[in-house]
Scaffold this motif. Sequence first.
Motif, PDB file in Angstrom:
ATOM      1  N   ASP A   1       0.858  -1.203   0.000  1.00  0.00           N
ATOM      2  CA  ASP A   1       0.000   0.000   0.000  1.00  0.00           C
ATOM      3  C   ASP A   1       0.892   1.251   0.000  1.00  0.00           C
ATOM      4  OD1 ASP A   1      -1.709   2.114   0.625  1.00  0.00           O
ATOM      5  OD2 ASP A   1      -2.999   0.820   1.882  1.00  0.00           O
TER       6      ASP A   1
ATOM      7  N   GLU B   1       0.743   3.608   2.930  1.00  0.00           N
ATOM      8  CA  GLU B   1       1.466   3.105   4.092  1.00  0.00           C
ATOM      9  C   GLU B   1       2.958   3.433   3.971  1.00  0.00           C
ATOM     10  OE1 GLU B   1       0.608   1.683   7.005  1.00  0.00           O
ATOM     11  OE2 GLU B   1      -1.498   2.048   6.495  1.00  0.00           O
TER      12      GLU B   1
ATOM     13  N   ASP C   1       4.579  -6.005   6.189  1.00  0.00           N
ATOM     14  CA  ASP C   1       3.140  -6.194   6.373  1.00  0.00           C
ATOM     15  C   ASP C   1       2.854  -7.683   6.180  1.00  0.00           C
ATOM     16  OD1 ASP C   1       0.488  -5.689   6.732  1.00  0.00           O
ATOM     17  OD2 ASP C   1       0.157  -4.808   4.743  1.00  0.00           O
TER      18      ASP C   1
ATOM     19  N   ASN D   1      -0.443  -8.908   5.008  1.00  0.00           N
ATOM     20  CA  ASN D   1      -1.303  -9.078   3.837  1.00  0.00           C
ATOM     21  C   ASN D   1      -0.736  -8.334   2.644  1.00  0.00           C
ATOM     22  OD1 ASN D   1      -2.824  -9.527   6.318  1.00  0.00           O
ATOM     23  ND2 ASN D   1      -4.480 -10.027   4.887  1.00  0.00           N
TER      24      ASN D   1
ATOM     25  N   THR E   1      -2.334  -4.610  10.406  1.00  0.00           N
ATOM     26  CA  THR E   1      -3.606  -4.258  11.033  1.00  0.00           C
ATOM     27  C   THR E   1      -4.192  -5.470  11.746  1.00  0.00           C
ATOM     28  OG1 THR E   1      -4.670  -4.769   8.937  1.00  0.00           O
ATOM     29  CG2 THR E   1      -4.296  -2.437   9.430  1.00  0.00           C
ATOM     30  N   SER E   2      -3.624  -6.630  11.471  1.00  0.00           N
ATOM     31  CA  SER E   2      -4.220  -7.871  11.992  1.00  0.00           C
ATOM     32  C   SER E   2      -3.828  -8.170  13.427  1.00  0.00           C
ATOM     33  CB  SER E   2      -3.817  -9.046  11.097  1.00  0.00           C
ATOM     34  OG  SER E   2      -4.187 -10.251  11.719  1.00  0.00           O
TER      35      SER E   2
ATOM     36  N   ASP F   1      -2.216 -15.357  13.329  1.00  0.00           N
ATOM     37  CA  ASP F   1      -1.142 -14.645  12.619  1.00  0.00           C
ATOM     38  C   ASP F   1       0.031 -14.375  13.545  1.00  0.00           C
ATOM     39  OD1 ASP F   1      -2.408 -14.611  10.225  1.00  0.00           O
ATOM     40  OD2 ASP F   1      -3.215 -12.566  10.414  1.00  0.00           O
TER      41      ASP F   1
ATOM     42  N   LYS G   1      -0.898  -1.711  13.538  1.00  0.00           N
ATOM     43  CA  LYS G   1      -1.057  -0.330  13.054  1.00  0.00           C
ATOM     44  C   LYS G   1      -2.262   0.301  13.749  1.00  0.00           C
ATOM     45  CE  LYS G   1       0.433  -1.549   8.351  1.00  0.00           C
ATOM     46  NZ  LYS G   1      -0.119  -1.961   7.055  1.00  0.00           N
TER      47      LYS G   1
END
Lengths: 687, 137
Positions: B13, B16, B59, B61, B90-91, B96, B111
Amino acid sequence: MKEKIQALELALQNEKRAREKAEELLLRRTSELLEIREALSSKTHEYNVFFENILDSFIVMDTMGNVIKMNDAAVKLLGYDIKEEAINVVNLIYSKDFEYAMNSFATLIEEGSFSNYEARIFTKNREIKWVQINASLIYNEEGEIIAAQGIVRDITESKETAVDFEEQQEQLAAIVDNSTLGIVLAQDRKIIKTNNAFQKLIQYSEQELLGTPVEALSYEDAHEESRSLYNRMVSKEIDHYSLTEKYKRKDGTSFLSKTSVTGVRDSEGKIKYQLAFVEDVSVKHKRRLMLNTLNSLTRSFIGKLNIHDIAWEIANVTARDLEFEDCVVYLVNKEENILEQIAGYGAKVDENKEIIDKLYIPFGKGIVGNVAQTGKAALVHDTSKDERYVVDDMRRYSEISVPITIKGEVVGVIDSEHSSKNFFTKEHLRLLKNVANLVSIQLTNAVNLERRIAAESENKELLENLKRSNKELRDFAHIVSHDLKSPLRSINALISWFQEDYEHVLDEEANDTFDKLNNKLEQMDALIDGILRYSSVNDKNILTVQEVSIKEILEEIRTILYIPEHIEFIFPEDLPVIAADKTRIKQLFQNLISNAIVHIDKEKGRVEVQYTELKNYWKFSVSDNGIGIAEAYHDKIFKIFQTLDNKGKSTGIGLSIVKKIIELYKGTISLESEEGKGTTFFFKLKK
Amino acid sequence: MLENLSFLFIEDDEIEVLKFKKSLKKLGFTHRILEAKNGEEALDILRKKQELPNVILLDLNMPKMNGLEFLKELKEDSHLRYIPAIIVTTSNNHQDMLESYKLGIAGYIIKPLRYEDYIKKIQRVVDYWMVNEVIEF
C-alpha cells in the motif's frame, strides 16, 4: 376266423406232443423198476451173511417203522438200544427233513428200495447227524412185505465240509459277479476269467475277452509302467501294485481306471495268476478335476474386482484344466445391443491388453446371443441339430454356453465349443454355472466395494470441504477486517496530512468536521474489531481450557475499563474458579460491565456482580442502576448490530458476543430491567 | 550503535509507505529506507546482497508472496535469517501472531487507526533499534 383255427390247431398239436412225452416217461419208469426189483431179490438172500459183520449201522424195522433189529454200530450212532427201549424211526427224523423222509419211504414201498437217502436225524441226546441210508424191503415167501432193512452211514462230517465248500464257492461267485469292481484273472497277462462288472465296463463279453492280452485293452501311456511293475512282481520284489490307466471300450470310448494287481503264486513262488481289480474312476476323476478348477478359479478371483481380469482367468483356467478347445467370455454391451469378447483362451492381445480380432455377437444371435437374451444356459451335444447354431469359420459339434447374471440381468456369457459331438457333460454345465455364480458374487462385491470407496471418498471430500469452508470463513473475516481496516488508517493519515499541509487555511469549523470524520473512522474500526471478535468466539484454534479465577478477571477489568468516579463497581470476595477460556470469560464480563457503566445516568452509579452456585451451573448476575431497557427490546439486544442508543458509543456487537460466549459454555442469559431504574443480566455457565 | 540504520520496508500500500517515510522525516530521522512491494521483490533485493538492511519491517497481507511466506523463505536462508524482521500489520489475529513468532520475528506491531498514534509507535521502534547493536553485513 382263420387265425382262430390256426390257434386251435396249434393247441391240439401241443397236447398231442405232451401226451406222447408222458407215455414215454411212464414206459421208462416201468422198465427201471423191473431192473431194480431183480437186483434186490438177489440181495435179500445175502443179507444174513454179512449182517453181524457189517461195520456200518444196520437197522431192520417193520412196516410201521418200529425197529426190530439193530447192530452195535447202530446203537452207537443213534444212542438208542432196542434191548432197552422201543424205537420208531419216525421219531428220529429231523423236522425239516420229514417230508423228504416220507417221500423216500413211499419210494421204498413202491419200488422196493432206495439208495443214497441223505437226511438229518436226531440221536438220543438230541444231536443232529447227517446220515446216508440205503434201504430195501424184506418180503416173505408169499412175496408180502414184512420188513425193511437199511444201512445207515454217518456222513455228518463230510456233509458239513461239503456244505462249507459249496457255500463258499457260491458266496465267492456272488461276490465276484455282483462286485462293482471289475475283476480280471489273467495268466501270463492274458485274460482267463472276468466278472460281470468288468464285462459291462469294457463292453466285451466273457468269450471275447478270453485269451486277450491285458495290454490290448488299455492305452499305451501306462504300458511301460505296468510292465515294469509286473516284472518287479515276477522277480518277487513286490506282491501287489496299482496304477492308473485308461481303458478302451468296445464302442471306442474310454474310461480312466485305478487298477490294483495282485499276484497269485504257485507252491514254488512263481506267479501263476494275476488278479486285477479295475475301478472306473472317470467320474471321480472328472469331479475332482472340476472341483480343482473351481477352486483354482476361486483363488484366482481373490482381489480381482474387474470383470476383464476375472474373464481372462475363467477363459484360461477352464480351458486349461478341463481340456476345452476354447473358452470365450463375452460382455453384454447394452447400448449397442451386442456381446463383445473380453477374454478368450489363446486369444491374442495387443499391448493395451485389447483382443486382436475381437468377436462381436449381436444380441439374440447364435447360441451365445440366445443365452444372453434368455438368461438360460445351453448344453448342446450336437450343434448340427440345434437351429440356433451359426457356423463361424467351421462347424464345431458341441457347445456349452452359460450366462453370468447379476440381480437377474445378464451381464456376460461364458462359452466354449468343441469339434466333436457330445463333448460337454452335465458336470461341465454345473461347473460353468458355478463359475458364473462366483463371478456374479465377485462382481457384486466389486461394485459394492467401489460404491463404498466412492461414498467414503465423498464423505472425505465433504469433510475436507467443510474444513476448507470453515477455514475460508475465518480467512474471510481475517482478510476482510484487514482490507477494511487498512483504508481507515490511510484515510486517517490522509486527513492528518491534509490538516498539516493546509493548517493555515483551515478554520475551526473545518477542523471540527475533520474530527467528526475521524470519529466515524474510529466507530468503523471498532465495528470491524467487534465483528472479528464475534467471529472468533468459537474458533477452536484459539480456545483453551484453563483455571479461570473470576475474582482476578474482575480485578483486571477494573484496571482496564475507565470507571468514572461516581460509579461504584462491587463484587463479592467469594468468587469461583472455573474451567474455561480466560479470554472469552474476560470478554463476557467486560462487555456486560462496560455496557452497565456506559448506561448509567445517575449521579451515584453502581455496578454489581453477584454469584450463586447451582448443581450443574455457575450463575452470575451483573446489575446496574442505569437507564434500563424497555421490555420490547429484551430479545432484540442480543442480536448482532442492534444498539439502542444512537450516540455512536456502542457498536451493537457487545451483547451478541456475550450471548455467543455463554452459548459456547452451554449456558443461558436473561435480564430483568425497569426503565429508569436499572438492569440486571443473569447468566449461567455450565460447570 | 548506528546513527544511520537501513530499513527494508515491505508494503504493497503506497499510502502506508508514504506514512512510514513521512513519519521518519517528521521525527527527524535520516535512516535509509529500501522499499519492496511484496515478499518476492524483497527477496530479490536481499539475495542480490549489494545492500543488506539492518532491520526488516513488513506487512502480512500482501499480493503474490504474503508476509508469512516471505518470513519462511527468509528464515531458510542461512545468511539472511539473522536480519531482525518486525511485523507491522492491522491484523490482531491470534493465529497470525502465533505463526509469526513461530517463524522467528523481532516484533509484532499493530497499526493504530490514528496517524499520530502510528508516529508514536514508529518512533519507539526506531529508537529501540537505534540503541541496539545490529549486525553489519
